[in-house]
Design a protein around this motif. Structure first.
Motif, mmCIF file in Angstrom:
data_model
loop_
_atom_site.group_PDB
_atom_site.id
_atom_site.type_symbol
_atom_site.label_atom_id
_atom_site.label_comp_id
_atom_site.label_asym_id
_atom_site.label_seq_id
_atom_site.Cartn_x
_atom_site.Cartn_y
_atom_site.Cartn_z
ATOM 1 N N MET A 45 15.820 68.611 118.413
ATOM 2 C CA MET A 45 15.078 67.463 118.915
ATOM 3 C C MET A 45 14.565 66.530 117.817
ATOM 4 N N PRO A 46 14.019 67.046 116.684
ATOM 5 C CA PRO A 46 13.545 66.118 115.644
ATOM 6 C C PRO A 46 14.660 65.281 115.025
ATOM 7 N N LEU A 47 15.919 65.671 115.226
ATOM 8 C CA LEU A 47 17.034 64.911 114.666
ATOM 9 C C LEU A 47 17.474 63.765 115.576
ATOM 10 N N LEU A 48 16.925 63.691 116.790
ATOM 11 C CA LEU A 48 17.408 62.733 117.783
ATOM 12 C C LEU A 48 16.567 61.464 117.861
ATOM 13 N N SER A 49 15.708 61.269 116.887
ATOM 14 C CA SER A 49 14.884 60.060 116.873
ATOM 15 C C SER A 49 15.775 58.819 116.829
ATOM 16 N N LYS A 50 15.411 57.815 117.570
ATOM 17 C CA LYS A 50 16.201 56.577 117.607
ATOM 18 C C LYS A 50 16.252 55.901 116.243
ATOM 19 N N SER A 51 15.180 56.034 115.459
ATOM 20 C CA SER A 51 15.134 55.376 114.158
ATOM 21 C C SER A 51 16.042 56.037 113.127
ATOM 22 N N THR A 52 16.429 57.297 113.368
ATOM 23 C CA THR A 52 17.298 57.995 112.408
ATOM 24 C C THR A 52 18.639 58.390 113.022
ATOM 25 N N ARG A 53 18.930 57.857 114.199
ATOM 26 C CA ARG A 53 20.167 58.238 114.876
ATOM 27 C C ARG A 53 21.392 57.867 114.038
ATOM 28 N N TRP A 54 21.305 56.750 113.300
ATOM 29 C CA TRP A 54 22.430 56.319 112.463
ATOM 30 C C TRP A 54 22.820 57.413 111.467
ATOM 31 N N LEU A 55 21.804 58.098 110.934
ATOM 32 C CA LEU A 55 22.071 59.134 109.951
ATOM 33 C C LEU A 55 22.619 60.391 110.605
ATOM 34 N N ASN A 56 22.122 60.696 111.786
ATOM 35 C CA ASN A 56 22.510 61.940 112.443
ATOM 36 C C ASN A 56 23.885 61.865 113.096
ATOM 37 N N GLU A 57 24.482 60.694 113.110
ATOM 38 C CA GLU A 57 25.859 60.576 113.580
ATOM 39 C C GLU A 57 26.860 60.715 112.432
ATOM 40 N N LEU A 58 26.327 60.937 111.214
ATOM 41 C CA LEU A 58 27.181 61.178 110.057
ATOM 42 C C LEU A 58 27.345 62.680 109.857
ATOM 43 N N PRO A 59 28.508 63.133 109.414
ATOM 44 C CA PRO A 59 28.706 64.579 109.237
ATOM 45 C C PRO A 59 27.923 65.117 108.050
ATOM 46 N N LEU A 60 27.706 66.396 108.031
ATOM 47 C CA LEU A 60 27.038 67.033 106.900
ATOM 48 C C LEU A 60 27.905 66.889 105.647
ATOM 49 N N PRO A 61 27.300 66.930 104.465
ATOM 50 C CA PRO A 61 28.037 66.647 103.218
ATOM 51 C C PRO A 61 29.288 67.486 103.016
ATOM 52 N N SER A 62 29.325 68.712 103.524
ATOM 53 C CA SER A 62 30.496 69.563 103.283
ATOM 54 C C SER A 62 31.758 69.012 103.929
ATOM 55 N N TYR A 63 31.610 68.028 104.831
ATOM 56 C CA TYR A 63 32.777 67.416 105.465
ATOM 57 C C TYR A 63 33.255 66.166 104.717
ATOM 58 N N ALA A 64 32.727 65.944 103.524
ATOM 59 C CA ALA A 64 33.229 64.850 102.696
ATOM 60 C C ALA A 64 34.677 65.139 102.309
ATOM 61 N N PRO A 65 35.432 64.123 101.890
ATOM 62 C CA PRO A 65 36.854 64.329 101.580
ATOM 63 C C PRO A 65 37.129 65.478 100.622
ATOM 64 N N ASN A 66 36.232 65.720 99.676
ATOM 65 C CA ASN A 66 36.457 66.811 98.728
ATOM 66 C C ASN A 66 35.713 68.083 99.105
ATOM 67 N N GLY A 67 35.164 68.137 100.324
ATOM 68 C CA GLY A 67 34.369 69.285 100.748
ATOM 69 C C GLY A 67 35.186 70.371 101.412
ATOM 70 N N LEU A 68 34.524 71.490 101.679
ATOM 71 C CA LEU A 68 35.166 72.642 102.307
ATOM 72 C C LEU A 68 34.789 72.783 103.771
#
Length: 982
Positions: A783-806
């Motif tokens: 629930m704390p991740l679903l704030s409208k003011s931070t929704r833009w960030l929470n629609e991005l994948p976690l860092p491990s899904y970066a092109p060079n990630g595992l």
């Protein structure tokens, strides 16, 4: 030479003290059966006054013994030798007994009886202190068993001898055995040579034991969190394996003390009575002796009036009652080997039964005298089992208080005073028993008397079962699991914010320090090392804060915090060694891996000590911050050493989403993320050996010593080397942190969007968190991740899904079954840890899937210390089974996850992997080896009760039973209306 050794032998000294205590108690009981008759024949009292004065004279002895015990106990700790007051006590006992024998005046008889009680206090209290000084704690149970037998034998044989001699020889001849015994004891006192063990003796014993261990190739005793593993790639250096570590058990549990210490009598009393174990043991001694002396005062009168039997029959009944006390040394042996809880609780449970049944023995009962004899014999047996255990419990607690807090009671300690207090409680029974019995017999009669006594015994049995032996999560059924090869140390740190570069804008200027606890592998503990209390100081304030967190008002919490089942939390310790020296890392880099763990709502830096300590016992340094965002029940800010702390109390915020709630949670996350950034800066400074202040330390030199041990020992400089973990709100904090740092260059596109944490390019944490950073999420609360003011960030994948990630290889999510059944939260969790959270359907097309598991029959509380502190509550309220195994499975999964990510940690024992018995043998009977734990992360169900979940769309087979919840559901609703630590 032989005679000298015999006179100073432990056995002879125990015998001398036993005879003294026997004499003391026999003099009390000697006049019990003849007193009702002597008051009429000798003092010429009216028959109507006999019961009243009989109770007064018996009770006056107890009153004098009570008050005298406290005074004598304190004097006994201050005099240079205890032998002299012991001798004078015996002489005074003889003189007061002579006065009782000769007087015919009721007032003089009362005065002599009081003096007899005072002199008895000297003999008993000083005698017990001498005994403890001679035998120490190792054999105190057996020694007290013998003395308890002597004490109770004297208490109950006295009436038998007195009644028989009075029946056949008259009043004066009754005192002949008393004078013979006093003369014999005085002679023994001149023969005995008493040499109490000093600190030098004890240290010499330890040196001899250490030499024996070295010469025989002895292995290191099991550390607080550790167990000896036959083979381990990260075993401690071999030279450390020869150091003897004192084992912790229920009888030597660390006991916290009040904040202010002094050697005055008042502070000695408050220190002792602050321990629930002491209070319960003393109350039980009081109740047991109240029961015994109540029958002393009533049985002779009852059998005389009901059955018209003479005093000799009362003497026979007391003789039958005392015979089982011959088993007291055996009960003491059981206490020494198995702890005081088992014999004390069992004995009290048995005692209650005949005390309740005896009310039904009347003149119409078949064989009433035989029935009375059997019931009194059972009472005697139960008391013989109970008393040595309770007496040993008092001595063990006091000895351990002094061991953990040297000089807390002054130069000579509080041994005599503690036995004085014990004698005070025991003597209270001498006063209360006869007086209570006399009053109850006159008001509610024989049946009412026995109902009251049995109720007191039953209440006492419950308290002893709960408190005796100590209350610690280490003996709440967790078994041998979660134990790595390393002992665990812990340091409490609070650093001024001004000494650390701020990683971002300061969200709250009132927060002037960052506070955290460090769990780490330590060298073997030194003598008198101090433990860590689960509730920080001031404990009463933290306990009140927890009660308020559960919904109580300030006034109500001040009352509820004194309830015994809550008060015990104040005396629960974490099995770590305070400020121990860090063990050199045996890893390839010679540095320990590091994890940062963020607590949830209602949590603190201590609330996950079992899990974090278990990880440290396998070679992980864990940093547990105390968040000052109002999510903890209470957090205190110490601006400088010795200053009055400023409290930050829990902020009650609704769990239902609304603009106001989102704004409040966003602010909490801002504080949390900033604190984690500061903690990271502190980690770097610790490893570099740079000077830092610790406002919790008593001096700057102490700070330097505490923090210098981490210099050049932490693997915190390589990008992605730190593991980030959290529970519930703490897990949400970790998700927000790694995203905020990794995507710091992405600016929100809409004006309504904001970044909660914006580390500068030069910030060290910006270089630490990368696509290779391991992330561990326990019961992620989304629930704390679903704030409208931070929704833009929470629609991005976690860092491990970066092109060079595992991808999912760097992510592990462990749920409780309660959170698994919370469907909306589970769906959002899967989206959060998938490669594209913006999609409504979670899946991984290009990366390995993350690890997702949950243990069956687990509750949200099961991932914190609360599950093992209150196993009965979590079982009844939340249907949680075996919270210790739940934590063991969590630990195994986290350790194997770290191994798979190239982090060097110690092997998991076969016992933890449930592949061996407690003796280290496998099911085939062969000795097993510790190792890696691959099956804990498999999806084949090879670990019982450990369910693997799939990230892909569509429900897992186990998900069919998920509870339906609304989109506005909160953790409290999802977890059956009311779990803590979310």
């Amino acid at each position: 030479m032989y005679a000298s050794r015999f006179r100073s032998a432990d056995g002879f000294i125990i015998f001398v003290v036993g005879v003294a205590v026997f004499t003391d108690m026999m003099l009390y009981g000697l006049i019990v059966p003849m007193l009702p008759y002597a008051l009429v024949d000798r003092v010429r009292l009216a028959q109507d006054d006999v019961q009243r004065w009989n109770s007064i004279l018996l009770g006056s002895f107890g009153a004098a013994l009570m008050l005298g015990s406290l005074v004598v106990g304190r004097i006994g700790d201050r005099v240079s030798t205890r032998q002299t007051p012991f001798l004078f006590g015996l002489i005074a006992l003889g003189l007061s007994t002579l006065a009782i024998a000769l007087t015919r005046d009721i007032v003089m008889l009362l005065v002599a009886r009081i003096l007899q009680g005072l002199s008895g206090a000297v003999v008993a209290t000083v005698g017990y202190a001498i005994l403890f000084g001679v035998v120490g704690t190792e054999k105190i149970g057996q020694a007290l068993g013998f003395v308890s037998m002597s004490q109770s034998f004297g208490l109950l044989v006295g009436p038998a001898i007195g009644g028989t001699i009075y029946e056949h020889g008259g009043y004066l001849k009754t005192f002949i055995p008393a004078f013979v015994l006093i003369a014999f004891e005085i002679a023994l006192r001149f023969l005995v040579v008493i040499r109490e063990k000093t600190d030098e003796d004890l240290s010499g014993d330890e040196e001899e034991a250490s030499k024996a261990s070295l010469s025989t190739g002895g292995h290191t005793a099991k550390p607080c969190y550790g167990s000896s593993l036959e083979s381990n790639s990260l075993q401690p250096p071999s030279q450390d394996n020869t150091t003897k570590i004192p084992e912790a058990d229920s009888s030597t549990q660390t006991i916290p003390l009040p904040t202010v210490f002094a050697s005055s009598t008042y502070n000695t009393m408050t220190t002792l009575f602050a321990q629930p174990r002491i209070f319960v043991a003393l109350f039980a001694l009081f109740i047991v002796n109240t029961i015994l002396t109540a029958y002393d005062a009533t049985v002779p009168v009852y059998i005389c009036s009901t059955f018209s039997l003479p005093a000799t029959h009362a003497s026979f009944l007391f003789l039958i009652m005392v015979t089982p006390f011959l088993l007291s040394p055996l009960a003491g042996y059981v206490t020494d080997h198995y702890g005081p809880k088992l014999p004390a609780t069992t004995g009290l449970a048995i005692l209650v039964v005949p005390v309740f049944i005896i009310q039904y023995v009347t003149a119409s009962t078949a064989s009433p005298f035989l029935t009375l004899a059997v019931l009194l014999a059972i009472m005697g047996f139960a008391s013989a089992v109970t008393l040595p255990a309770l007496m040993a419990e008092v001595s063990l607690v006091v000895e351990n208080v002094e061991k953990q807090n040297p000089d807390v009671f002054g130069g000579r300690g509080a041994v005599a005073f503690s036995f004085g207090v014990m004698n005070f409680a025991f003597a209270g029974g001498f006063l209360a028993g006869p007086v209570l019995a006399g009053w109850l017999m006159g008001t509610v009669g024989w049946k009412g008397l026995n109902c009251v006594l049995s109720a007191g015994g039953l209440l006492c049995c419950g308290g002893v079962g709960l408190c005796t032996g100590g209350w610690s999560w280490r003996n709440r059924g967790e078994g041998e699991g979660d134990e790595g090869p390393y002992q665990v140390g812990s340091t409490d740190v609070e650093i001024p914010v001004a000494e650390l570069p701020s990683p971002s804008l300061i969200p709250d200027s009132s927060i002037t320090t960052v506070s955290f606890r460090i769990f780490y592998p330590s060298e073997p503990s030194a003598k008198h090392s101090k433990s860590v209390y689960w509730l920080p100081d001031p404990q009463h304030e933290y306990l009140s804060a927890y009660v308020r967190f559960l919904g109580a008002s300030h006034r109500l919490s001040a009352f509820l915090r004194n309830l015994p089942f809550l008060r015990i939390l104040s005396y629960t310790t974490i099995p770590v060694v305070r400020n121990a020296k860090l063990l050199p890392a045996p890893t390839k880099t010679r540095r320990w891996p590091v994890m940062v763990f963020s607590h949830g709502l209602g949590g603190t830096k201590n609330a996950y000590s079992h899990l974090l300590g278990s990880l440290s016992s396998h070679g992980v340094v864990v940093m547990a911050p105390d968040h000052r965002d109002g999510s903890a029940p209470l957090s205190l800010i110490h601006d400088k050493p010795g200053s009055s702390p400023r409290p930050i109390e829990y902020k009650s915020i609704s769990h239902r989403q609304s603009p106001e709630v989102e704004q409040a949670r966003d602010h909490q996350l801002k504080v949390r993320l900033w604190e984690l950034g500061l903690l990271h800066e502190a980690l770097l400074k610790l490893d570099r050996g740079e000077p830092l202040s610790n406002t919790l330390a008593e001096s700057s030199s102490q700070t330097a010593g505490q923090l210098a041990v981490f210099s050049s020992s932490l693997d915190v400089h390589n990008p992605g080397s730190i593991s980030w973990a959290g529970h519930s709100f703490g897990a949400a904090t970790v998700v927000q942190l790694v995203r905020s740092v990794f995507y710091r260059h992405k600016n929100p596109t809409a004006s309504s969007h904001q970044a909660l944490f914006e580390p500068s390019t030069s910030s060290q944490i910006a270089h630490q968190i990368t696509s290779s950073s391991p992330v561990c999420l326990l019961d992620l609360w989304c629930m704390p991740l679903l704030s409208k003011s931070t929704r833009w960030l929470n629609e991005l994948p976690l860092p491990s899904y970066a092109p060079n990630g595992l991808g999912g290889r760097k992510l592990i999510a462990i749920l409780s079954e309660a959170f698994f059944k919370w469907e909306n939260n589970l769906t959002q969790l899967k989206r959060t840890i998938s490669e594209d959270p913006s999609l409504t359907v979670s899946f991984n097309a290009h990366y390995p899937a993350p690890y997702i598991f949950y243990p069956v029959s687990s509750a949200h509380l099961s991932q914190s210390d609360f599950g093992i502190l209150f196993p009965w509550f979590t079982k009844k309220a939340f249907k949680a089974q075996d919270p210790a195994r739940t934590l063991r499975l969590n630990t195994r999964a986290l350790l194997e996850f770290m191994r798979r990510n190239g982090i060097e940690v110690a092997d998991t024992s076969l016992l933890d992997m449930e592949e061996a018995t407690s003796d280290g043998h496998t099911s085939s009977g062969q000795a097993g080896q510790a190792g890696q734990d691959p099956k804990i992360l498999k999806h084949d169900g090879s670990v019982t009760g450990w369910i693997a979940l799939e990230l892909a769309a569509g429900k897992h087979a186990e998900e069919a039973g998920n509870e339906q919840t609304s989109e506005r559901a909160d953790p409290i609703e999802a977890v059956v209306q009311g779990e803590m630590s979310k």
